[in-house]
Design a protein around this motif. Structure first.
Motif, PDB file in Angstrom:
ATOM      1  N   GLN A   1       0.802  -1.181   0.042  1.00 20.17           N
ATOM      2  CA  GLN A   1      -0.009  -0.067   0.051  1.00 20.17           C
ATOM      3  C   GLN A   1       0.850   1.281  -0.007  1.00 20.17           C
TER       4      GLN A   1
ATOM      5  N   GLU B   1      -9.639   7.471   4.779  1.00 25.76           N
ATOM      6  CA  GLU B   1     -10.657   6.644   3.688  1.00 25.76           C
ATOM      7  C   GLU B   1     -11.445   7.651   2.945  1.00 25.76           C
TER       8      GLU B   1
ATOM      9  N   TYR C   1      -7.177   3.901   1.808  1.00 27.46           N
ATOM     10  CA  TYR C   1      -7.907   3.550   0.455  1.00 27.46           C
ATOM     11  C   TYR C   1      -8.464   4.749  -0.267  1.00 27.46           C
TER      12      TYR C   1
ATOM     13  N   ARG D   1      -8.621   4.035  -3.929  1.00 29.63           N
ATOM     14  CA  ARG D   1     -10.088   4.184  -4.240  1.00 29.63           C
ATOM     15  C   ARG D   1     -10.729   5.565  -3.810  1.00 29.63           C
TER      16      ARG D   1
ATOM     17  N   ASP E   1      -6.236  -6.617  -0.139  1.00 26.94           N
ATOM     18  CA  ASP E   1      -6.940  -5.951   0.686  1.00 26.94           C
ATOM     19  C   ASP E   1      -6.833  -6.543   2.171  1.00 26.94           C
TER      20      ASP E   1
END
Length: 415
Positions: free
Chosen positions: A11, A173, A192, A196, A375
């Motif tokens: 990550q 997030e 994330y 994302r 993940d």
């Protein structure tokens, strides 16, 4: 347990201006929902040594820092000295018991040049009391935004700024959390949100993205070359980039291509689709080299391509579809529309559509396997591994190969 049973995740950790500072390396068992580090100290040590000796940190990290979780058992044994201090940062996990002996051991490692971070910090009295002796010693303090209240982050972070450690906001997030972390003064970011991003409203889609969508729609609907050429001519920026691409050394064209029509014919519809989609992901940042979303999707696409070749054979014809499926699997976050709407907009039908919308079919299975292996909060699908006759080590090797390939693309194409 041995290292063949571990799956690797990676990550990105970003700076305030969007550059990649390093990566957290995540090791865990298939079917488990958390990092493996606390299971078996010796097994984890073998994984780390194997990573350095057999795979190579340079391929995995691309010259950046690697952040790896450790516990007090690993710290108190003489096993970290085999790892290069200039490449790695050891994250002291949140359930570590900080004793005088541990503090002394960290001091000795620090004298040898090793760096440390406090992982998953949250602002409870117990945590603050336990880890207070390490605040002046560590190089990074990672504050867990998922476990911390905004008021604590805003006010108690002031205490942490008294120490030399770099503050890192992890488990970011949402855009709101990211903006708050910037405002408070965090220097590094992880979560994330960066891989994302929040889905934006349809009304906020940039004109450049709409133009790319139009071109993708024309390519997907088998429109005539005349229509595609006309749309390119209405977008001078894309036309210039296309000519630069086709005239690059990657295509080994003997004479310079000056015509858009000629460039489209040489590149082909499928390659042109891939190029436009990569432009979409890169457009999330002005400088494509800064885009963690682009890096994430290229890794996913390449891993799916390699998995498809491994499982179904080189001559099966599925590898190209697997790459394309991986490439478009995150486009919904760019356009802010559902996967179903996106597939209809791009005129994509059949196996690729089923894979994206329902995670069904062979392509859908490949996508699910890659998603769960990436993940750490989701269990790796052991049934899929059995179905595809893959070992966990197969998946790890393919992911390593994907990391290496993306690094090569960045060097060759500056993306």
């Amino acid at each position: 347990m041995n290292y063949e049973e571990l799956i690797l995740g990676r990550q990105p950790i970003l700076t305030r201006d969007g550059f990649t500072h390093g990566y957290e390396l995540l090791f865990r068992n298939p079917g488990e929902t958390s990092a493996v580090i606390t299971d078996n100290t010796c097994a984890t040590a073998r994984v780390l040594v194997n990573m350095v000796q057999n795979f190579g940190l340079e391929k995995l990290l691309g010259g950046k820092d690697g952040f790896i979780n450790i516990n007090e058992n690993m710290l108190m044994q003489d096993i970290l000295d085999v790892l290069p201090p200039e490449k790695l940062v050891f994250e002291i996990i949140e359930n570590t018991v900080v004793s005088k002996a541990l503090v002394e051991r960290i001091k000795k490692y620090k004298e040898k040049g090793y760096r440390f971070a406090l992982d998953d910090m949250f602002f409870s009295d117990e945590y603050m009391l336990m880890f207070a002796p390490l605040f002046p010693m560590v190089d990074y303090i990672k504050v867990d935004f998922a476990l911390s209240e905004e008021k604590d982050i805003r006010y108690k972070t002031r205490e942490l700024k008294k120490y030399p450690a770099t503050l890192l906001a992890e488990k970011v997030e949402t855009q709101e959390s990211y903006l708050m972390a910037l405002d408070v003064g965090f220097e590094l970011f992880q979560g994330y949100y960066f891989a994302r991003p929040n889905i934006v409203s349809k009304s906020s889609i940039e004109p450049s993205k709409i133009s790319i969508l139009k071109l993708l729609n024309l390519l997907g609907s088998d429109s005539s070359l005349d229509k595609i050429e006309t749309e390119f001519k209405l977008q001078p920026e894309f036309s210039l980039k296309l000519l630069k691409l086709i005239n690059s050394s990657s295509f080994f064209i003997r004479s310079e291509v000056r015509s858009i029509r000629h460039a489209i014919s040489l590149l082909g519809r499928q390659q042109l689709q891939k190029w436009l989609i990569i432009m979409l992901y890169a457009s999330k940042n002005k400088d494509s080299r800064r885009s963690p979303l682009l890096e994430t999707v290229l890794l996913r696409a390449r891993a799916m391509e390699l998995l498809a070749s491994r499982v179904y054979g080189e001559g099966s014809g599925i590898a190209g579809d697997a790459y394309f499926t991986g490439l478009i699997s995150m486009l919904d976050v760019i356009f802010g529309i559902s996967s179903s709407e996106l597939m209809n907009s791009l005129n994509i039908e059949g196996n690729i559509k089923d894979a994206i919308e329902k995670r069904e079919g062979r392509l859908g299975s490949l996508l699910r396997l890659i998603e769960t292996s990436d993940d750490r909060s989701v269990a790796v699908n052991g049934d899929l591994l059995k179905q595809m006759k893959l070992s966990v080590n197969d998946v790890s090797e393919i992911k390593y190969a994907s990391f290496e390939w993306v690094a090569e693309q960045q060097v060759l194409h500056g993306c």
